[in-house]
Design an enzyme around this catalytic site. Structure first.
Site, PDB file in Angstrom:
ATOM      1  N   SER A  11      55.010  34.188  28.196  1.00 38.47           N
ATOM      2  CA  SER A  11      54.434  33.028  27.509  1.00 38.47           C
ATOM      3  C   SER A  11      55.446  31.888  27.361  1.00 38.47           C
ATOM      4  O   SER A  11      56.635  32.120  27.159  1.00 38.47           O
ATOM      5  CB  SER A  11      53.969  33.462  26.119  1.00 38.47           C
TER       6      SER A  11
ATOM      7  N   LEU B 257      52.193  28.656  31.390  1.00 42.59           N
ATOM      8  CA  LEU B 257      52.534  27.302  30.940  1.00 42.59           C
ATOM      9  C   LEU B 257      51.479  26.731  30.002  1.00 42.59           C
ATOM     10  O   LEU B 257      50.296  26.646  30.367  1.00 42.59           O
ATOM     11  CB  LEU B 257      52.650  26.378  32.167  1.00 42.59           C
ATOM     12  N   TYR B 258      51.905  26.339  28.805  1.00 42.11           N
ATOM     13  CA  TYR B 258      51.061  25.473  27.986  1.00 42.11           C
ATOM     14  C   TYR B 258      51.372  24.057  28.432  1.00 42.11           C
ATOM     15  O   TYR B 258      52.545  23.673  28.509  1.00 42.11           O
ATOM     16  CB  TYR B 258      51.361  25.661  26.499  1.00 42.11           C
TER      17      TYR B 258
ATOM     18  N   THR C 122      47.591  27.657  31.221  1.00 39.71           N
ATOM     19  CA  THR C 122      46.519  28.044  30.295  1.00 39.71           C
ATOM     20  C   THR C 122      45.636  26.835  30.019  1.00 39.71           C
ATOM     21  O   THR C 122      46.105  25.822  29.499  1.00 39.71           O
ATOM     22  CB  THR C 122      47.108  28.613  28.998  1.00 39.71           C
TER      23      THR C 122
ATOM     24  N   ARG D 102      41.284  30.073  13.524  1.00 38.74           N
ATOM     25  CA  ARG D 102      41.577  31.510  13.411  1.00 38.74           C
ATOM     26  C   ARG D 102      41.493  31.961  11.953  1.00 38.74           C
ATOM     27  O   ARG D 102      42.501  32.105  11.266  1.00 38.74           O
ATOM     28  CB  ARG D 102      42.929  31.809  14.040  1.00 38.74           C
TER      29      ARG D 102
ATOM     30  N   LYS E 276      44.632  29.909  33.991  1.00 38.86           N
ATOM     31  CA  LYS E 276      44.247  30.994  33.077  1.00 38.86           C
ATOM     32  C   LYS E 276      43.249  30.446  32.061  1.00 38.86           C
ATOM     33  O   LYS E 276      43.578  29.505  31.326  1.00 38.86           O
ATOM     34  CB  LYS E 276      45.495  31.521  32.351  1.00 38.86           C
TER      35      LYS E 276
ATOM     36  N   HIS F  90      41.165  34.063  26.281  1.00 35.41           N
ATOM     37  CA  HIS F  90      42.329  34.137  25.398  1.00 35.41           C
ATOM     38  C   HIS F  90      42.187  35.311  24.413  1.00 35.41           C
ATOM     39  O   HIS F  90      42.627  35.244  23.272  1.00 35.41           O
ATOM     40  CB  HIS F  90      42.456  32.816  24.626  1.00 35.41           C
TER      41      HIS F  90
ATOM     42  N   ARG G 139      40.405  34.327  21.292  1.00 26.80           N
ATOM     43  CA  ARG G 139      41.169  33.475  20.366  1.00 26.80           C
ATOM     44  C   ARG G 139      41.049  31.999  20.694  1.00 26.80           C
ATOM     45  O   ARG G 139      41.660  31.162  20.041  1.00 26.80           O
ATOM     46  CB  ARG G 139      42.660  33.835  20.451  1.00 26.80           C
TER      47      ARG G 139
ATOM     48  N   ASP H 274      41.128  39.086  31.935  1.00 27.47           N
ATOM     49  CA  ASP H 274      41.607  39.759  30.721  1.00 27.47           C
ATOM     50  C   ASP H 274      40.640  39.516  29.580  1.00 27.47           C
ATOM     51  O   ASP H 274      39.622  38.857  29.755  1.00 27.47           O
ATOM     52  CB  ASP H 274      43.039  39.327  30.352  1.00 27.47           C
TER      53      ASP H 274
ATOM     54  N   ARG I 136      40.618  47.870  27.126  1.00 26.11           N
ATOM     55  CA  ARG I 136      41.264  48.916  26.314  1.00 26.11           C
ATOM     56  C   ARG I 136      41.215  50.286  26.969  1.00 26.11           C
ATOM     57  O   ARG I 136      41.835  51.224  26.484  1.00 26.11           O
ATOM     58  CB  ARG I 136      40.549  49.047  24.943  1.00 26.11           C
TER      59      ARG I 136
ATOM     60  N   ARG J 208      46.789  42.678  23.692  1.00 28.63           N
ATOM     61  CA  ARG J 208      47.024  43.439  22.460  1.00 28.63           C
ATOM     62  C   ARG J 208      47.459  44.883  22.698  1.00 28.63           C
ATOM     63  O   ARG J 208      48.322  45.364  21.959  1.00 28.63           O
ATOM     64  CB  ARG J 208      45.788  43.371  21.564  1.00 28.63           C
TER      65      ARG J 208
HETATM   66  C1  LIG Z   1      49.154  37.499  19.672  1.00 29.14           C
HETATM   67  C2  LIG Z   1      48.683  36.852  20.936  1.00 29.14           C
HETATM   68  C3  LIG Z   1      49.391  35.798  21.463  1.00 29.14           C
HETATM   69  C4  LIG Z   1      48.984  35.202  22.656  1.00 29.14           C
HETATM   70  N1  LIG Z   1      49.738  34.199  23.189  1.00 29.14           N
HETATM   71  C5  LIG Z   1      49.353  33.630  24.343  1.00 29.14           C
HETATM   72  C6  LIG Z   1      50.145  32.602  24.947  1.00 29.14           C
HETATM   73  O1  LIG Z   1      51.209  32.242  24.470  1.00 29.14           O
HETATM   74  N2  LIG Z   1      49.671  32.035  26.087  1.00 29.14           N
HETATM   75  C7  LIG Z   1      48.496  32.419  26.677  1.00 29.14           C
HETATM   76  O2  LIG Z   1      48.105  31.875  27.697  1.00 29.14           O
HETATM   77  N3  LIG Z   1      47.750  33.414  26.131  1.00 29.14           N
HETATM   78  C8  LIG Z   1      48.149  34.018  25.001  1.00 29.14           C
HETATM   79  N4  LIG Z   1      47.408  35.021  24.479  1.00 29.14           N
HETATM   80  C9  LIG Z   1      46.228  35.504  25.205  1.00 29.14           C
HETATM   81  C10 LIG Z   1      46.635  36.600  26.195  1.00 29.14           C
HETATM   82  O3  LIG Z   1      47.361  36.086  27.264  1.00 29.14           O
HETATM   83  C11 LIG Z   1      45.395  37.284  26.784  1.00 29.14           C
HETATM   84  O4  LIG Z   1      44.537  36.314  27.319  1.00 29.14           O
HETATM   85  C12 LIG Z   1      44.651  38.109  25.747  1.00 29.14           C
HETATM   86  O5  LIG Z   1      45.538  38.714  24.844  1.00 29.14           O
HETATM   87  C13 LIG Z   1      43.840  39.177  26.439  1.00 29.14           C
HETATM   88  O6  LIG Z   1      43.027  39.838  25.522  1.00 29.14           O
HETATM   89  P1  LIG Z   1      43.414  41.239  24.827  1.00 29.14           P
HETATM   90  O7  LIG Z   1      44.469  40.936  23.824  1.00 29.14           O
HETATM   91  O8  LIG Z   1      42.121  41.628  24.208  1.00 29.14           O
HETATM   92  O9  LIG Z   1      43.882  42.162  25.908  1.00 29.14           O
HETATM   93  C14 LIG Z   1      47.817  35.652  23.304  1.00 29.14           C
HETATM   94  C15 LIG Z   1      47.105  36.729  22.774  1.00 29.14           C
HETATM   95  C16 LIG Z   1      47.537  37.336  21.611  1.00 29.14           C
HETATM   96  C17 LIG Z   1      46.777  38.517  21.085  1.00 29.14           C
END
Ligand SMILES: Cc1cc2nc3c(=O)[nH]c(=O)nc-3n(C[C@H](O)[C@H](O)[C@H](O)COP(=O)(O)O)c2cc1C
Length: 414
Positions: A162, A184-185, A211, A220, A287, A311, A314, A342, A346, A366
């Protein structure tokens, strides 16, 4: 002591009581209907509640690691990991989506040897299971991204780092012993974006994953609730203010971020992709694509690959799972570039379904972060071992000795 002090103290005492009690699991676990419990029977096995683990090796499935992570982490950090957005409907949808696809096993196939290898951009990986970019891993364990990289390296899993990692890309690659992909953000400041990209490229990253599903900070609510019940003083790690300060992250070292308020970019368009392609020799993938329309545009804009992602529930509250978004993206792409997916994966069977629907690889977020929070590197290792073993068992029992043999014929819509 004034009346307010006293009521603050009793509120804190009540919260401490709540956190220490088994009730805690029923009240603050985000994304679950009230009364439901993570790792509860039904989805995860009738005796799931009777299994408490004290070592990574004891984990039977990734939910066992989540349970330990939940106990180990301060409430705000657990809530950061667990949260979806708003009512957490997309978070739930991601899991529920898998139940909408059933597997059609074939018999009388020699599966005594399982080959789960996949190829992405000319590199062969022993498994299609990829570590998704998860920010702030040091919030879950002091070794953070370095522990994840060591575990990924030992099992030779692809890892995506990340922008908001808490260890530098150079340290992570050194720990991994091989390059990682860089997420990359986009940021709103091209000079900063350029500096991030150049640094990742110089460190040896072959692929940059932009992303595109985070144009703004999302609502959130479960995270906010978790923070509210966390009584610790967090200023040593977090700057004062409502949001974490991304400027302290290693990727922003030596970059002037004084004018940047967020690494996200609400004005992100295809023009950004063109500019990025012009300054980097890394493969550029996106992404967060979840529709056929965007996938077709990505092809037109000579994007090298896609990650179908929301995400992990999220980003936006669409209520739509990625396993249900995947087929239209696969169809639009027509095999012209790799498609990863993604959000909510699980189980080995979840991964199998995505491969059957045409995905080239599956990222998990996760599950490995739970392992990290539970047992550090050993926990990440165990989460990967479990998912890999489950996938291989699924491949064996479905009559698919290779990833290539997992075709669309093996899934049907329920
Ligand atoms: C705590 C947390 C932080 C994350 N941070 C980023 C990030 O910095 N950049 C990004 O593109 N996705 C981020 N994601 C999303 C993950 O890359 C991914 O898309 C997502 O976790 C997949 O779902 P899952 O957690 O159910 O496996 C984050 C997810 C979580 C849970």
């Amino acid at each position: 002591m004034g009346t307010n002090d006293r009521s603050d103290q009793s509120r804190r005492q009540f919260m401490e009581f709540l956190l220490a009690s088994p009730l805690f699991s029923y009240v603050v676990v985000p994304g679950l209907a009230s009364g439901q419990r993570l790792g509860a029977s039904g989805i995860d096995g009738p005796l799931a509640d009777n299994f408490e683990i004290t070592s990574a090796a004891q984990a039977l499935n990734v939910f066992d690691l989540e349970e330990v992570a939940r106990r180990n982490l301060p409430p705000a950090h657990y809530a950061y990991l667990a949260t979806g957005v708003e009512a957490d409907a997309t978070l739930r949808a991601n899991r529920e989506g898998f139940a909408k696809y059933q597997i059609r096993p074939r018999r009388m196939v020699d599966t005594s040897r399982i080959d789960a290898r996949v190829e992405l951009f000319g590199t062969t990986w022993p498994t299609p299971i990829v570590l998704a970019p998860v920010s702030s891993l040091c919030a879950f364990h002091p070794e953070g991204e370095v522990a994840a990289a060591k575990a990924a390296g030992a099992r030779n899993h692809l890892q995506v780092l990340s922008t908001l990692s808490t260890k530098s890309v150079e340290d992570v690659i050194a720990a991994r012993g091989a390059p990682v992909w860089f997420q990359l953000y986009p940021t709103t400041d091209w000079a900063i974006t350029r500096a991030l990209v150049k640094r990742a490229e110089a460190a040896g990253c072959p692929v940059v994953a932009v992303t595109v599903d985070a144009p703004t900070a999302s609502g959130r609510e479960s995270l906010v609730r978790g923070k509210r019940i966390d009584s610790r003083d967090c200023t040593a790690c977090h700057s004062a203010g409502p949001r974490y300060d991304f400027r302290r992250r290693p990727m922003f070292d030596r970059i002037d971020t004084s004018k940047l308020v967020t690494p996200l970019a609400a004005d992100l368009t295809w023009d950004f992709v063109r500019r990025l392609q012009d300054i980097t020799s890394m493969k550029v993938i996106l992404k967060g694509i979840v529709t056929a329309e965007e996938a077709a545009l990505a092809l037109q804009h000579r994007v090298d690959g896609l990650i179908v992602s929301n995400h992990g529930g999220r980003g936006e509250e669409s209520g739509r799972s990625t396993i249900e978004s995947l087929p239209e993206v696969i169809e639009a792409v027509g095999g012209k570039m790799p498609v990863l997916v993604d959000s909510g994966f699980r189980r080995g069977t979840d991964i199998f379904k995505a491969l059957a629907l045409g995905a080239n690889a599956v990222c998990v977020g996760r599950p490995y972060a739970w392992g990290l929070a539970a047992f550090g590197q050993a926990g990440v290792d165990r989460s990967l071992e479990i998912l890999r073993a489950e996938l291989e068992t699924t491949m064996r029992s479905m009559g698919t000795p290779t990833v290539k043999s997992i075709t669309h014929a093996f899934v049907q819509r329920a």
